[in-house]
Design an enzyme around this catalytic site. Structure first.
Site, short mmCIF file in Angstrom:
data_model
loop_
_atom_site.label_atom_id
_atom_site.label_comp_id
_atom_site.label_asym_id
_atom_site.label_seq_id
_atom_site.Cartn_x
_atom_site.Cartn_y
_atom_site.Cartn_z
N HIS A 217 40.79 -51.24 6.62
CA HIS A 217 39.47 -51.42 7.90
C HIS A 217 39.38 -50.73 9.03
CE1 HIS A 217 38.18 -51.89 3.45
NE2 HIS A 217 37.40 -50.89 3.50
N GLU A 459 38.23 -46.49 -8.56
CA GLU A 459 38.84 -47.42 -7.66
C GLU A 459 39.95 -48.01 -8.13
OE1 GLU A 459 36.82 -48.42 -3.80
OE2 GLU A 459 35.63 -48.85 -5.07
N ASP A 483 41.42 -47.79 -2.11
CA ASP A 483 41.90 -48.38 -3.12
C ASP A 483 42.13 -48.15 -4.82
OD1 ASP A 483 40.54 -51.16 -2.37
OD2 ASP A 483 38.61 -50.77 -1.88
N CYS A 530 36.09 -39.68 -1.31
CA CYS A 530 35.66 -40.43 0.07
C CYS A 530 36.83 -41.13 0.53
CB CYS A 530 34.42 -40.88 -0.75
SG CYS A 530 34.58 -42.20 -1.58
#
Ligand code: PEP
Ligand code: MG
Length: 616
Positions: A217, A459, A483, A530
């Site tokens: 992230h 995910e 993920d 995404c």
């Protein structure tokens, strides 16, 4: 642009760990996670092992010196908090909340009881200042451990934060804005998303960390802040000293410490070329992208806050495919109120209207701890109280957010999406809470949107396997490949030691995506991708060939990907897919895809080819 084939490694003039002599040129390689070229002086924060404290008794005669070190570190931290407060605007809600947090921290800094405990540990028990602080932190943790109040446990976390920051100053590791007025290149062993948010973007030229991988992230945040970033660099501490002149090449994942003059001049040119390139590829970005054979592919943006909408629209984003709402929780101590969330979501939905805004419900946990707190001790946070699990456990937080989303939906076109769904029961529970929230709003006579679509992220391998059943109960899927890869291949997305195994083109991942798309289409719903894979030129042919309906990505990538879509041919990619599924390894698949990619995307990739190391 992703460069999957590149593994983090260090290259130095000779193979031994280079001596970090001032002025000595050193070249390091890492994983490029945010494009661009940064040139400037370095500043190290958050050094490796900063949490490790030597537990050694000090001599009586050094007690005074140790006490002075403590006082100096506390004063410096106070000064940092005060300076941060002056940068905040009291008018902005979010900044007001940050100001309140800083006030709490300042109060803790000045708490005489706490300070006296640390002083006593030094003067009476002959502990070094770091050890004295650590002991105090431990005692605080113990005394709060059995208190059944979330509020008080959170105060304990605030105290730990302050103690950690004082320790950081003692060890020369404080995570704070770089010192001095001049913008810096920030080096760190690791940065959490909360650390990254705490940095002042206008004072940062580039970010470089030892930890982290392609989809961590910190990289995602760096991209949204438009700051060049390289992660997974080995031995930074040995190679970089504060004040060294550094080049960060966020295209190739290269760091040059103390470059030669000619090299510096070449990189200054490259930086300019990159800026021009970014301008050039934006020319057609405002228009929707369609493949050569006439298939429209909507391209949405992934955003972390509502302020990104202006940039997203300017770059041609046709909606928000992923609003990572947890980032609105990350930079503050308290939780956002329903009203605060409503206002933020409303502004984003209004700004994007009539385009769709997909609000992902709070995806906290793992590397994104909200309120900077880890209240639960979890051995494996990525497999723990994350995302929808956290929301189903803390339903007050979840309901507050759902109310805000439904209410904000009135101002445009919104959808709600649940992260990390592992089974039908979880999805049904989340949906039933959503229905209850609708009912509540009806009962209270509060207006809300009745057209908010409901989607789920895919995910987890479990979600893939039951995707047909899930598809019957939602309006759309969005595949979170970051993920999905992490959980399918068992590769921590933030761990540089295993990042060489993080392979989007792994046959297992491609089969998982294909199966999900087929199941979704069989039930008549759409599929968006995404994760970072959506913007990878080597993955695009595969995703389009599988029939993925839309893509969502970091806004900066949208112009580039739209140009690639215009050069694509879905029919041809469908045929290519057949050969891909007969390959056994990610490398074989990459080889096969590369031939197609080079032929089709030659012009788009040419700029990056001209920017590779060989052309330095
Ligand atoms: C993903 O997992 O691919 C995703 C888009 O969500 P995040 O990166 O926020 O976990
Ligand atoms: Mg995810």
């Amino acid at each position: 642009m992703s460069r999957q084939e590149k593994k983090p490694q260090k290259t130095a003039p000779n193979e031994a760990v280079p001596e970090a002599l001032p002025g000595r040129r050193i070249v390091l390689n890492g994983v490029a996670v945010s494009s661009g070229i940064g040139i400037g002086p370095s500043r190290f924060i958050n050094r490796r092992g900063s949490a490790m404290v030597v537990r050694q008794k000090i001599r009586r005669e050094t007690v005074k010196k140790e006490l002075a070190r403590l006082e100096q570190a506390v004063s410096r931290l106070e000064a940092e908090f005060n300076a941060a407060k002056t940068r905040l605007s009291p008018m902005a809600d979010e900044q007001r909340a940050q100001g309140e947090l800083l006030d709490v921290y300042l109060m803790i800094c000045r708490d005489p009881k706490l300070l006296n405990t640390v002083r006593a540990n030094i003067s009476e028990h002959n502990m070094g200042a770091e050890w004295a602080l650590e002991k105090t932190a431990q005692d605080v943790r113990r005394s709060f451990a059995n208190i059944d109040s979330l509020y008080l446990r959170e105060r304990s976390v605030d105290i730990q934060t302050v103690i950690g920051r004082v320790t950081g100053y003692l060890q020369g590791n404080a995570v704070s804005a770089p010192g001095g007025d001049e913008p810096k290149i920030i080096f760190a062993h690791d940065l959490t998303p909360a650390d990254t948010l705490a940095l002042e973007p206008s004072r940062i030229i580039a970010l470089v960390t030892e930890m982290g991988g392609q989809t961590s992230h910190t990289g995602i945040l760096a991209r949204s802040m438009h700051i060049p970033c390289v992660v997974g660099c080995i031995d930074l501490e040995e190679c970089v000293q504060d004040g060294d002149l550094v080049i960060v090449d966020g295209i190739n994942g290269v760091i040059v410490v103390n470059p030669h003059e000619t090299e510096l001049a070449a990189y200054i040119n490259r930086r300019q070329e990159f800026r021009l390139y970014e301008k050039r590829i934006r020319v057609n970005s405002a228009y929707p992208a369609e493949t050569e054979d006439g298939v429209p592919v909507p391209v949405y943006g992934n955003v972390e806050n509502g302020q990104e909408t202006a940039l997203l629209k300017a770059l041609g984003g046709e909606g928000i495919g992923l609003f990572r709402t947890e980032f609105g929780y990350l930079s503050r101590r308290d939780l956002p109120t329903e009203e605060e969330q409503f206002e933020e979501y409303k502004a984003a939905i209004q700004a994007m209207s009539p385009h769709m805004v997909v609000m992902r419900t709070l995806d906290s946990g793992a590397d994104k701890m909200i309120g900077q707190r880890r209240v639960l001790e979890e051995a494996n946070p990525a497999l723990g109280m994350r995302a929808i699990r956290y929301c189903l456990r803390h339903q007050d937080i979840f309901r507050r957010q759902l109310r805000a989303i439904l209410r904000a939906g009135v101002y445009g076109n919104a959808a709600v999406m649940f992260p990390m769904i592992s089974g039908l029961d979880e999805l049904r529970q989340a949906k039933s809470i959503l229905s209850e929230v609708r009912q509540e709003l009806d009962n209270e006579g509060i207006s809300y949107s009745r057209n908010v679509l409901v989607g789920t992220m895919i995910e987890l391998p479990a979600a893939v396997m039951i995707s047909r059943a899930l598809a019957r109960e939602v309006d759309f899927f969005s595949i979170g490949t970051n993920d999905l890869i992490q959980y399918s291949l068992g590769v921590d997305r933030c761990n540089k030691y295993v990042s060489y195994l993080f392979k989007p083109l792994h046959p297992a991942i491609l089969r998982a995506i294909k199966y999900t798309v087929d199941m979704a289409h069989a039930e008549g719903i759409t599929v968006c991708v995404c994760g970072e894979m959506a913007a990878d030129p080597y993955c695009l042919p595969v995703l389009l060939g599988m029939g993925v309906d839309a893509l969502s990505m970091t806004p900066q990538h949208i112009p580039f990907v739209k140009n690639l879509i215009r050069r694509s041919n879905v029919e041809e990619f469908r045929l290519l897919l057949k050969s891909i599924f007969s390959q056994g390894t990610p490398e074989d698949i990459l080889r096969l895809v590369s031939q197609n990619v080079y032929a089709r995307f030659k012009d788009e990739l040419a700029f990056f080819a001209s920017m590779t190391d060989n052309n330095a």
